[in-house]
Design a protein around this motif. Structure first.
Motif, short mmCIF file in Angstrom:
data_model
loop_
_atom_site.label_atom_id
_atom_site.label_comp_id
_atom_site.label_asym_id
_atom_site.label_seq_id
_atom_site.Cartn_x
_atom_site.Cartn_y
_atom_site.Cartn_z
N HIS A 9 0.91 -1.41 -0.03
CA HIS A 9 0.13 -0.18 0.01
C HIS A 9 0.38 1.63 -0.21
O HIS A 9 0.35 2.17 -0.47
N ALA A 10 1.90 0.89 0.31
CA ALA A 10 2.88 2.31 0.11
C ALA A 10 3.20 2.70 -0.84
O ALA A 10 3.73 3.85 -1.32
N LEU A 11 2.55 1.68 -2.23
CA LEU A 11 4.08 1.77 -3.61
C LEU A 11 2.25 2.99 -3.72
O LEU A 11 2.78 3.64 -5.11
N TYR A 12 1.02 2.95 -3.21
CA TYR A 12 -0.52 3.82 -4.04
C TYR A 12 -0.24 4.87 -3.70
O TYR A 12 0.29 5.86 -3.35
N PRO A 13 -0.35 5.83 -5.04
CA PRO A 13 0.00 7.62 -5.09
C PRO A 13 -0.10 7.74 -4.40
O PRO A 13 -1.50 7.97 -3.91
N ASN A 14 0.21 9.06 -4.20
CA ASN A 14 -0.21 9.82 -2.97
C ASN A 14 -0.47 11.06 -4.02
O ASN A 14 -0.64 12.29 -3.12
N VAL A 15 -1.72 11.04 -4.28
CA VAL A 15 -2.63 12.20 -5.64
C VAL A 15 -3.48 11.85 -4.84
O VAL A 15 -4.54 10.07 -5.34
N PRO A 16 -4.83 13.06 -5.25
CA PRO A 16 -6.05 12.75 -5.69
C PRO A 16 -6.49 11.70 -6.40
O PRO A 16 -8.05 10.95 -5.90
N ASN A 17 -6.54 12.01 -7.75
CA ASN A 17 -6.98 10.87 -8.51
C ASN A 17 -5.59 10.44 -9.80
O ASN A 17 -6.16 10.81 -9.89
N PRO A 18 -5.29 9.32 -9.18
CA PRO A 18 -4.54 8.11 -9.63
C PRO A 18 -5.12 8.04 -11.33
O PRO A 18 -5.58 7.76 -11.16
N THR A 19 -3.75 8.34 -12.22
CA THR A 19 -4.56 7.79 -13.18
C THR A 19 -3.56 6.25 -13.17
O THR A 19 -2.88 5.73 -12.16
N PHE A 20 -4.09 5.58 -14.57
CA PHE A 20 -3.24 4.13 -14.85
C PHE A 20 -1.76 4.07 -14.39
O PHE A 20 -1.86 3.40 -14.08
N GLU A 21 -1.25 4.66 -14.94
CA GLU A 21 0.56 4.35 -15.25
C GLU A 21 0.62 4.43 -13.58
O GLU A 21 1.36 4.15 -13.42
N GLN A 22 0.50 5.83 -12.90
CA GLN A 22 0.51 5.93 -11.60
C GLN A 22 0.23 4.85 -10.43
O GLN A 22 0.95 4.03 -10.10
N LEU A 23 -1.11 3.69 -11.11
CA LEU A 23 -1.30 2.62 -10.17
C LEU A 23 -0.53 1.62 -10.22
O LEU A 23 -0.25 0.39 -9.39
N GLN A 24 0.57 1.50 -11.49
CA GLN A 24 0.82 0.53 -12.37
C GLN A 24 2.15 -0.16 -11.00
O GLN A 24 1.22 -1.41 -11.01
N ALA A 25 2.85 0.86 -10.93
CA ALA A 25 3.67 -0.31 -9.61
C ALA A 25 2.10 -0.73 -8.68
O ALA A 25 3.10 -2.25 -8.39
N PHE A 26 1.86 -0.31 -8.07
CA PHE A 26 1.03 -0.74 -7.30
C PHE A 26 0.21 -1.86 -6.92
O PHE A 26 0.15 -3.28 -6.77
N LEU A 27 -0.86 -1.88 -8.74
CA LEU A 27 -1.35 -2.66 -9.32
C LEU A 27 -0.59 -3.89 -9.53
O LEU A 27 -0.84 -5.44 -9.30
N ALA A 28 0.42 -4.27 -10.30
CA ALA A 28 1.68 -4.92 -10.19
C ALA A 28 2.33 -5.75 -9.75
O ALA A 28 2.48 -7.25 -9.49
N LEU A 29 2.94 -5.46 -8.77
CA LEU A 29 3.08 -6.20 -7.53
C LEU A 29 2.01 -6.71 -6.28
O LEU A 29 2.53 -7.83 -5.93
N GLY A 30 1.17 -5.82 -6.33
CA GLY A 30 -0.19 -6.45 -5.23
C GLY A 30 -0.59 -7.79 -5.63
O GLY A 30 -1.38 -8.69 -5.05
N SER A 31 -0.80 -7.46 -7.33
CA SER A 31 -1.18 -8.64 -8.20
C SER A 31 -0.42 -10.16 -7.93
O SER A 31 -0.80 -11.11 -8.30
N ILE A 32 0.92 -10.04 -8.04
CA ILE A 32 2.38 -10.85 -8.31
C ILE A 32 2.24 -11.50 -7.04
O ILE A 32 2.02 -12.91 -6.96
N VAL A 33 2.12 -10.79 -5.47
CA VAL A 33 1.87 -11.08 -4.25
C VAL A 33 0.88 -11.71 -3.87
O VAL A 33 1.08 -13.23 -3.83
#
Length: 259
Positions: free
Chosen positions: A141-165
């Motif tokens: 969750h620490a990888l979640y972008p600290n912005v009000p409305n993150p774009t998909f590009e900003q969420l990629q690292a968060f979603l990729a790592l979360g899905s893999i783990v």
């Protein structure tokens, strides 16, 4: 000079029960047999189905109350961890039907204590995995972008790592829990024997287990899409089918069939 004592195979710790090899499409046969079990024991299936529907309903309520989708992934993994530990009652219903007996609620509840040491050990194992997942989820969750409305590009690292783990963790849980509860309930073996045998059975029948895993995921998604109401039928269906899978895969001294 002392002679060595022969090993008692019934008491051997962490032995591996042999597995049959089945076809990749066998899980669909298990589901058809599970449908017959529901028809033969409708009231017990309904009771357990209602109980199991409460858990995903709580997850959906949690998502609604928190107002964020971030709890969906960890809550879904928690659901996958909890489910196998509480399915023993439904396994007993299928087992009683296999033996030609009339299943009862009291008998199915007592089945949860047939192998208390193994079942408690399995519950603790799942609880430890859940705690590990919660800690990992917090770190991810620490990888979640600290912005009000993150774009998909900003969420990629968060979603990729979360899905893999999450995927790796769920794969491990699937392998150790596919047949562990059934083995411990029927054969009353130690937890390591049940876990090792379950992992070996999944590895031996990788194609069938892939189909079975995909089927479980599909039915769980359908359950959530129906507002958790679908789990009233889906959970007994999956539990009964899992029992038939156990019968088909784990070898016994005497041939057994349950059609």
């Amino acid at each position: 000079m002392p002679t060595s004592q022969p090993i008692d195979k019934n008491q051997e710790f962490a032995r591996c029960l042999e597995s049959n090899q089945i076809s990749a499409l066998a899980p669909f046969h298990w589901l058809s047999l599970a449908c017959k079990d529901i028809i033969r024991a409708p009231m017990l299936s309904l009771i357990y189905g209602l109980v199991f529907s409460i858990i995903p309903a709580f997850i959906m309520w949690l998502v609604f109350q928190s107002g964020t989708h971030l709890v969906i992934l960890p809550a879904s993994v928690a659901f996958a961890l909890i489910g196998p530990a509480f399915a023993a009652g439904l396994y007993d219903v299928a087992w009683e039907l296999e033996k030609g007996h009339k299943p009862t609620l009291m008998h199915s509840l007592k089945s949860m204590f047939r192998n208390p040491a193994g079942e408690w050990g399995f519950a603790i194992l799942l609880m430890v995995i859940m705690i590990v997942w919660m800690r990992l989820a917090a770190l991810i969750h620490a990888l979640y972008p600290n912005v009000p409305n993150p774009t998909f590009e900003q969420l990629q690292a968060f979603l990729a790592l979360g899905s893999i783990v999450g995927g790796v963790l769920m794969l491990c849980v699937f392998a150790i829990s596919a047949f562990t509860p059934q083995i411990m309930m029927e054969r009353r073996v130690d937890i390591m024997t049940a876990v090792v045998s379950s992992v070996n059975a999944v590895k031996t029948n990788a194609s069938a287990m892939f189909v079975w895993g995909a089927t479980i995921v599909t039915l769980v998604i359908i359950g959530f899409l129906t507002g958790a109401a679908g789990f009233i039928i889906i959970m007994p269906l999956l539990a009964y089918a899992s029992w038939h899978g156990y019968i088909a895969i784990i070898k016994t001294k005497k041939p057994r069939g349950y059609e």
